[in-house]
Structure formats: C-alpha cells, structure tokens
Design a protein around this motif. Structure first.
Motif: not given
Length: 267
Positions: A137-139, A157-170
């Motif tokens: 759901x965070x992804x 690079x942009x996709x990687x940044x989104x994934x790390x933001x999703x980790x923060x959301x989790x």
C-alpha cells in the motif's frame, strides 16, 4: 579568511521547544579542525513543512545527520517532541540522500519498504501477510506498486527515491526528515513526492527537507531554515525567505536575476 554571516532573523517560536517535533540547541559538528555546523539553534513547528536552505557546503545534510545521531557532534542537544531522541526515535522517519545508498545491495523494492516495519515486528520478528499488504500500500501511494518485485538497483533514480519515501511511509512516523528528496529526480517524481508530503502535512505530520531549488520554496513549503555553517534565519516563508536573508546566506553566489524571478521583498 572568509567569515560566515551572522543571523539576521529568528522566528518568534525559536524558544518554544516543549512541543516542537525537532528542537536543536548549540549544535556544533566538525570535520577535523573545521566546523561544518557551528552553534546552531533551530526549532521546527508542529505540522509544518520546512525547507532547509543554504549553499553547497553550508552544513545542511551534516546538521540533519548529527541531529539524528548518524554522525557524532562536538556539542549540542536535540529533543524530539520535547524528549531525548533515544526515547522518541520511533516517531521519526529519515530519508537519506540517494547518493549515500548502496544500490547494488541485492533486494527488491518491496523488501526495502518492509524494512520500515522492523520497529513494529523487531529485527527477529516474522512479517505477517498484513505487513506485506501494508508495504504494498505504501508503494502504491508513491506510484510504485508495479515495481514491488523489481531489484532496487534496476530502478531509475526517481523510482529509487520513491521507494525510499515508501519505506518512510511504512514507519507511520510523526516527523519526516528528508535529505535532498528532489535531487536528480524527474519532474513526475518530484510532483509525486511533494503530493505525498503535502498529504502527510494535512494529516498533522511534520516534514523537514533539505532543498536546493529556491524557485519552488514558496510553492512547496510554509517554513524555511536558512544556514551557512551558522543559522542565518528561520521562520514562516513570508517572513524569513527574503532578499536580505538570501543574500546573507549565499553572499555573492546568488545571481541577481535569480532573485528577481523569486519576487522577493526586503526583510
């Protein structure tokens, strides 16, 4: 010898640390004999989105790392919601600079996001089906649900940044600290990130981000903290983001034409 400008503006809330999501007093960090951050005080407002602004080498990332205990400090105190960092660490989510991450590590996007749930299950705990659902759901919130099983090093690079933001959301934190979240990302990713951050703020969360694009400060943030080794100014954007404070922060490195484009007023 070059001297760092002295502070020219301080917000009226600078002494109110009891409820501040993040408060810093007397922070000094040195690399060898040279201070990278010197005697910095800062108070971040609950429910705000604050941009940390300054030229390259101003100590912005260093300050965040020292505040969060990632690197040692020479002196200074940090409180999170009025308490020591150690007792409130679970309320903080940190997104580091993308350049500081080993993207060759063999893991998928979903696995990276699930790292944000370790506080919930413990390092030796087992993830349940609903934990995986939460990570997915965070992804989805950052537009990366279709890349859940993709190797992290295979993403842009942009996709990687989104994934790390999703980790923060989790982590479901109360304070989100991001180090250059828009660096090296495409326009679509930048829009996606700011949409997520605005949503977090609407839910009462506090967001602090190192930011470089002066042209988007007024659109993205409601507070600013300007520094160049020392604090230069802090406060609401309409009070602290001015021609005078930018000149004090950047000196001769700020083009006059750039200032004209920002439509700033004197302090």
């Amino acid at each position: 010898m070059t001297t760092t400008p002295r502070p020219v503006l301080v917000s009226d809330t600078a002494d109110d640390t009891s409820s501040a999501p993040l408060a810093v007093r007397g922070l000094t960090v040195s690399y060898g004999d040279k201070p990278a951050v010197f005697s910095v005080d800062a108070t971040f407002v609950p429910g705000s989105m604050t941009a940390i602004i300054g030229p390259n080498g101003a100590g912005k990332s260093t300050m965040l790392k020292a505040v969060l205990g990632v690197i040692p400090r020479v002196s200074g105190e940090t409180t999170i919601f009025g308490a020591p960092l150690g007792s409130e660490r679970e309320r903080v989510a940190y997104v580091p600079q993308r350049a500081s991450v080993d993207w060759d590590f063999p893991t998928t996007a979903l696995d990276v996001v699930m790292m944000g749930l370790y506080r919930k299950v413990g390092l030796l705990g087992r993830f349940r089906r609903d934990d995986r659902a939460q990570a997915r759901a965070c992804l989805a919130r950052v537009g990366m649900e279709d890349f859940a099983d993709r190797q992290i090093g295979q993403l842009s690079g942009g996709q990687q940044q989104r994934v790390f933001l999703a980790r923060a959301l989790a982590q479901d934190a109360d304070l989100y600290v991001l180090d250059e979240p828009f660096a090296g990302v495409d326009a679509a990713t930048e829009r996606a990130i700011i949409e997520v951050l605005k949503d977090l703020q609407a839910r009462g969360k506090t967001v602090i981000a190192v930011h470089h694009d002066l042209a988007t400060v007024r659109d993205y943030f409601d507070h600013v903290f300007l520094m160049n080794v020392r604090k230069i100014a802090e406060g609401p954007v309409d009070q602290a983001f001015t021609t005078d404070t930018l000149h004090a922060t950047y000196g001769g490195r700020l083009e006059a034409t750039h200032l004209d484009q920002l439509e700033l007023v004197g302090a």
